[in-house]
Design a protein around this motif. Structure first.
Motif, PDB file in Angstrom:
ATOM      1  N   ALA A   1      20.955  -6.634  46.011  1.00 57.58           N
ATOM      2  CA  ALA A   1      21.463  -7.075  44.710  1.00 57.58           C
ATOM      3  C   ALA A   1      20.466  -6.801  43.596  1.00 57.58           C
ATOM      4  CB  ALA A   1      21.800  -8.558  44.761  1.00 57.58           C
ATOM      5  N   HIS A   2      19.176  -6.878  43.887  1.00 55.77           N
ATOM      6  CA  HIS A   2      18.200  -6.712  42.803  1.00 55.77           C
ATOM      7  C   HIS A   2      18.155  -5.281  42.293  1.00 55.77           C
ATOM      8  CE1 HIS A   2      15.052  -4.896  45.482  1.00 55.77           C
ATOM      9  NE2 HIS A   2      14.633  -4.399  44.350  1.00 55.77           N
ATOM     10  N   GLN A   3      18.666  -4.325  43.067  1.00 58.00           N
ATOM     11  CA  GLN A   3      18.592  -2.933  42.650  1.00 58.00           C
ATOM     12  C   GLN A   3      19.507  -2.627  41.472  1.00 58.00           C
ATOM     13  OE1 GLN A   3      19.240  -0.493  46.106  1.00 58.00           O
ATOM     14  NE2 GLN A   3      17.514  -1.370  47.227  1.00 58.00           N
TER      15      GLN A   3
ATOM     16  N   VAL B   1      33.233 -11.651  47.529  1.00 62.49           N
ATOM     17  CA  VAL B   1      32.683 -10.382  48.023  1.00 62.49           C
ATOM     18  C   VAL B   1      31.568 -10.549  49.055  1.00 62.49           C
ATOM     19  CG1 VAL B   1      31.468  -8.278  47.325  1.00 62.49           C
ATOM     20  CG2 VAL B   1      33.402  -9.111  45.980  1.00 62.49           C
ATOM     21  N   PRO B   2      30.594 -11.468  48.889  1.00 59.08           N
ATOM     22  CA  PRO B   2      29.501 -11.552  49.870  1.00 59.08           C
ATOM     23  C   PRO B   2      29.956 -11.761  51.311  1.00 59.08           C
ATOM     24  CG  PRO B   2      28.891 -12.724  47.889  1.00 59.08           C
ATOM     25  CD  PRO B   2      30.327 -12.359  47.734  1.00 59.08           C
TER      26      PRO B   2
ATOM     27  N   LEU C   1      19.203 -12.308  53.115  1.00 53.94           N
ATOM     28  CA  LEU C   1      18.059 -11.671  52.463  1.00 53.94           C
ATOM     29  C   LEU C   1      18.300 -10.189  52.221  1.00 53.94           C
ATOM     30  CD1 LEU C   1      15.115 -13.422  54.351  1.00 53.94           C
ATOM     31  CD2 LEU C   1      15.924 -13.854  52.019  1.00 53.94           C
ATOM     32  N   LEU C   2      19.012  -9.541  53.121  1.00 51.99           N
ATOM     33  CA  LEU C   2      19.340  -8.131  52.903  1.00 51.99           C
ATOM     34  C   LEU C   2      20.212  -7.969  51.664  1.00 51.99           C
ATOM     35  CD1 LEU C   2      19.411  -5.157  53.779  1.00 51.99           C
ATOM     36  CD2 LEU C   2      21.386  -5.708  55.204  1.00 51.99           C
TER      37      LEU C   2
ATOM     38  N   PRO D   1      20.895  -7.010  37.473  1.00 47.82           N
ATOM     39  CA  PRO D   1      20.884  -6.572  36.063  1.00 47.82           C
ATOM     40  C   PRO D   1      22.280  -6.429  35.470  1.00 47.82           C
ATOM     41  CG  PRO D   1      19.278  -5.332  37.326  1.00 47.82           C
ATOM     42  CD  PRO D   1      20.081  -6.117  38.317  1.00 47.82           C
ATOM     43  N   LEU D   2      23.224  -5.941  36.286  1.00 46.02           N
ATOM     44  CA  LEU D   2      24.608  -5.823  35.804  1.00 46.02           C
ATOM     45  C   LEU D   2      25.204  -7.195  35.569  1.00 46.02           C
ATOM     46  CD1 LEU D   2      27.146  -4.140  35.196  1.00 46.02           C
ATOM     47  CD2 LEU D   2      27.676  -4.229  37.643  1.00 46.02           C
ATOM     48  N   LEU D   3      24.971  -8.101  36.497  1.00 44.52           N
ATOM     49  CA  LEU D   3      25.468  -9.459  36.357  1.00 44.52           C
ATOM     50  C   LEU D   3      24.937 -10.109  35.085  1.00 44.52           C
ATOM     51  CD1 LEU D   3      26.995 -11.856  37.750  1.00 44.52           C
ATOM     52  CD2 LEU D   3      24.803 -12.470  38.775  1.00 44.52           C
ATOM     53  N   ALA D   4      23.661  -9.863  34.785  1.00 41.44           N
ATOM     54  CA  ALA D   4      23.045 -10.462  33.591  1.00 41.44           C
ATOM     55  C   ALA D   4      23.640  -9.925  32.304  1.00 41.44           C
ATOM     56  CB  ALA D   4      21.536 -10.219  33.614  1.00 41.44           C
ATOM     57  N   SER D   5      24.111  -8.681  32.325  1.00 39.39           N
ATOM     58  CA  SER D   5      24.531  -8.041  31.077  1.00 39.39           C
ATOM     59  C   SER D   5      26.035  -8.085  30.827  1.00 39.39           C
ATOM     60  CB  SER D   5      24.069  -6.580  31.063  1.00 39.39           C
ATOM     61  OG  SER D   5      24.668  -5.854  32.125  1.00 39.39           O
ATOM     62  N   LEU D   6      26.835  -8.404  31.816  1.00 34.67           N
ATOM     63  CA  LEU D   6      28.289  -8.344  31.641  1.00 34.67           C
ATOM     64  C   LEU D   6      28.778  -9.287  30.540  1.00 34.67           C
ATOM     65  CD1 LEU D   6      29.674  -7.972  35.288  1.00 34.67           C
ATOM     66  CD2 LEU D   6      29.896  -6.361  33.383  1.00 34.67           C
TER      67      LEU D   6
END
Length: 301
Positions: free
Chosen positions: A100-102, A62-63, A94-95, A106-111
């Motif tokens: 991603a931090h928004q 995706v990136p 950087l953009l 957090p979604l990646l951490a919780s999946l």
């Protein structure tokens, strides 16, 4: 003579029982798996899940697609490094980090972390796990290490794909700094990699939060969704005035700590602070999660 023989036989019987008990206990300890064995079970279970493989594949593919789309779009000048995305590929990296931090991190951490305990409740497999003679402490440690390791791997793949794709598609031009200075590409590239590395601490903090919610909710959907919702709430709270101390204690604040790397006079205080805050969140969440798992009845699940 008969009395003596009977006493001898009784003593021999007691000795035999003791030896048998000791041998059984020895065999029981020998059969008990170590934490590394339990960890291998958890890693194998996660590797067998299509969701985990697709998530890593998405982090890889995706990136560069997003960067390619950026090249044909008007620069988002209201976003940090948005107006520079056509000037340097490092600005694109950087953009994407700022975006991603928004919600993505957090979604990646919780999946995975938000599901790893609750999935056992959902499928009623706690009996199967506990009959392997593994302790709850071993299971908790193995699941925690598996979730944390997977999230770190996903972040690594995401960062590497983003940086490499940005450089290949846009180029290796010098990067404008946040103080207006121009940073040579050779200097800027390690700084961009370090900026992505600063996400490790808050990512692990969110991982611990997701593990806690996975244990407490016993619901995979709640375990995955709740950390993301809490992440949004933290971001909203951080925008309110007069809450500077509270803002410093939020996990999401750590995702912005990399800004100091790109000023004329670099400063790393926010990065150190973010690491300490994330460590505090992780310790508290894991301790509560472990105690909750240890005390509740999971056999019925």
């Amino acid at each position: 003579m008969t009395h003596t023989a009977t006493g001898r036989d009784t003593a021999t019987g007691h000795n035999a029982v003791a030896v048998a008990t000791h041998t059984a206990g020895h065999h029981e300890r020998a059969r008990r798996p170590g934490t590394l064995t339990v960890l291998r079970w958890e890693v194998a279970k996660l590797a067998a899940q299509a969701r985990a493989r697709y998530l890593l594949l998405g982090c890889l593919i995706v990136p560069p697609v997003i960067v390619a789309v950026f090249t044909g779009q008007q620069p988002p000048s209201d976003t940090i490094y948005g107006r520079h995305i056509h000037e340097s590929g490092l600005a694109d990296a950087l953009l994407i980090l700022a975006f991603a931090h928004q919600w993505l991190l957090p979604l990646l951490a919780s999946l995975v972390a938000g599901d790893i305990f609750a999935n056992e409740d959902g499928h009623g497999t706690w009996k199967t796990i506990l009959t392997r003679s593994a302790s709850r402490g071993q299971i908790f440690a193995a699941k925690t290490l598996t979730a944390a390791g997977f999230n770190l791997l996903a972040l690594l793949v995401l960062a590497a794909s983003t940086i490499a794709g940005s450089l290949l598609i846009v180029g290796t031009q010098p990067l404008p700094g946040l103080s207006g200075q121009l940073i040579p590409a050779g200097t800027a590239l390690p700084l961009v990699a370090a900026a992505w590395a600063t996400a490790i601490a808050p990512l692990l903090g969110f991982t611990a939060l997701a593990l806690l919610l996975s244990v407490l909710s016993r619901n995979p959907t709640a375990g995955v969704a709740a950390p993301v919702v809490l992440g949004f709430a933290m971001q909203l709270l951080s925008t309110l005035g007069g809450l500077d101390l509270a803002r410093r204690l939020l996990l999401t604040t750590g995702f912005e700590a990399w800004h100091g790397l790109f000023t004329q006079q670099r400063f790393t205080g926010p990065i150190v602070q973010a690491g300490a805050v994330a460590a505090g969140w992780a310790v508290v969440c894991l301790l509560i999660g472990y105690l909750a798992l240890r005390r509740r009845d999971v056999i019925g699940g």
